[in-house]
Design an enzyme around this catalytic site. Sequence first.
Site, PDB file in Angstrom:
ATOM      1  N   LYS A  79       0.604  -1.462  -0.415  1.00  0.00           N
ATOM      2  CA  LYS A  79       0.384   0.088   0.091  1.00  0.00           C
ATOM      3  C   LYS A  79       0.806   1.462  -0.255  1.00  0.00           C
ATOM      4  CE  LYS A  79      -3.788   2.316   2.642  1.00  0.00           C
ATOM      5  NZ  LYS A  79      -4.763   1.683   3.978  1.00  0.00           N
ATOM      6  N   SER A 154      -9.445   1.975   3.081  1.00  0.00           N
ATOM      7  CA  SER A 154      -8.611   2.945   1.877  1.00  0.00           C
ATOM      8  C   SER A 154      -7.739   2.244   1.460  1.00  0.00           C
ATOM      9  CB  SER A 154      -7.561   3.889   2.868  1.00  0.00           C
ATOM     10  OG  SER A 154      -7.282   2.973   3.554  1.00  0.00           O
ATOM     11  N   SER A 178      -9.586  -0.382   7.330  1.00  0.00           N
ATOM     12  CA  SER A 178      -9.404  -0.066   6.000  1.00  0.00           C
ATOM     13  C   SER A 178      -8.219  -1.272   5.166  1.00  0.00           C
ATOM     14  CB  SER A 178      -7.720   1.016   5.987  1.00  0.00           C
ATOM     15  OG  SER A 178      -9.038   2.131   5.789  1.00  0.00           O
TER      16      SER A 178
END
Length: 497
Positions: A79, A154, A178
């Site tokens: 990420k 996210s 997330s």
Amino acid sequence: MTALHHEGVAALGRALASRQVSSVEVVSHLLGRIEAHRALGTFLHLDAGRALEVARSIDERRARGESLAPLAGVPIAHKDIFVTKGAPSTAGSKMLAGYESPFDATVVSRLAQAGCVSLGKLNCDEFAMGSSNENSAFGPVRNPWDTGRVPGGSSGGSAAAVAARLLPAATGTDTGGSIRQPASFSGITGIKPTYGVCSRWGMVAFASSLDQAGPLARSAEDCALLLSAMSGFDERDATSAQRPPQDFDAQMRARRTGASASKPLAGLRIGLPREFFPAALAADVGATVRAALAAFEGLGATLVDVSLPRTELSIPVYYIIAPAEASSNLGRFDGVRYGHRAAKYVDLLDMYKKSRAEGFGPEVKRRIMIGTYVLSHGYYDAYYLQAQKLRRMIADDFRQCFTQCDVIAGPVAPTVAWKLGAQDDDPVAAYLADIFTLPASLAGLPGMSVPAGFGEGGMPVGLQLIGNYFAEGELLRAAHAFQQATDFHARVPEGFQ
Ligand code: GLN
């Protein structure tokens, strides 16, 4: 072996160790797939050259007979909230476009030490603020199960890439859901460990008292292997838990007393908080989660009714505390040391203002304003302090629950993934959809999303499992037993076979 992109972390690790396949072969194959599926928007930066170089060196070491770690040669990606040396780190923000960190995040360097080959950086909501990946400054990510829908957020790039079989696994972070929510929306498995299990060093900070890293993969088994490699005490993070290294795979496989082959979960008490099954819960999600719980019963678990009375309050509590911490953490982006600096300004104050106005997107600005407000003189006691007191009570509610059960279960999210753009005019609607993931985050407890079936539009539904502090092994064991008996986690979205 089936097609390489269908192999998970554990299977690839074994195939690599026995030299059935080389890391260069696996990496090249996946790089081709990533190129072919660019339209999903998962990668912000692809590191093909370096990945092949690392893969080649691992293959050479293996050919020389060196004994390597079980993950050596397995491809992953990070990420883009983890900073990485030698590759851009943006946190999904224009503020950090073009930024290169002088060091690697601890999670990144631990996985590299374990021999994982990073293919690059994955799209995410700006500074991890969001639930759909639509807050990324670099465009949305599409859900492989229906490309007109969001993958969740996210960690949306991580979830979509793993679901589309572009990668066997990816890293993510979870501040209020997330990892769990995108895993649920994308039909994969994800675990957010207890706060403190993974080091936050080198994770671009959103809300420091809540931020935790964890893996997104296709199975509990794969999550266990990755979590063992990425976790552990780190003196550079003052909130890192001081514990010896953990073997989560061994914990997952440890037999429960009284368990048998057909009843691997005998004796496990699963608590169902009544507040996690409200009337407003979408019927498809409710039915899918209940069917999964019946399967857990079939595996020997018993279901008990419990209560988390402050579940609804976790929304205002989180949306006070997280923005408060964000407003402070994001103060460092002032255009002076690093990050975006406006091209034209008249004086220092004007430079700060313009740099921040240009660099941050609308959701980030909204949170900075909320956070600054709730911390300001005169409002601090009414909002921030109250929220802190309630946070403590939410944690106490869990403590009470865990006297009656070993793990807690419920839905991850109240609906399946929504259509791109569906919540553009209503940020509060997205906040409300975090209701089931926020309580465990506020309490600092481990939580997991396990593929449980499919709902409206054929979209995946995740079952959430919440454990007591440091009970990751218990969560993984329950999820693993379920995955041995079902195949929801092994389903592949159409068009990604
Ligand atoms: N959806 C939540 C938020 O927008 C959680 C995000 C996260 O866990 N990073 O704050």
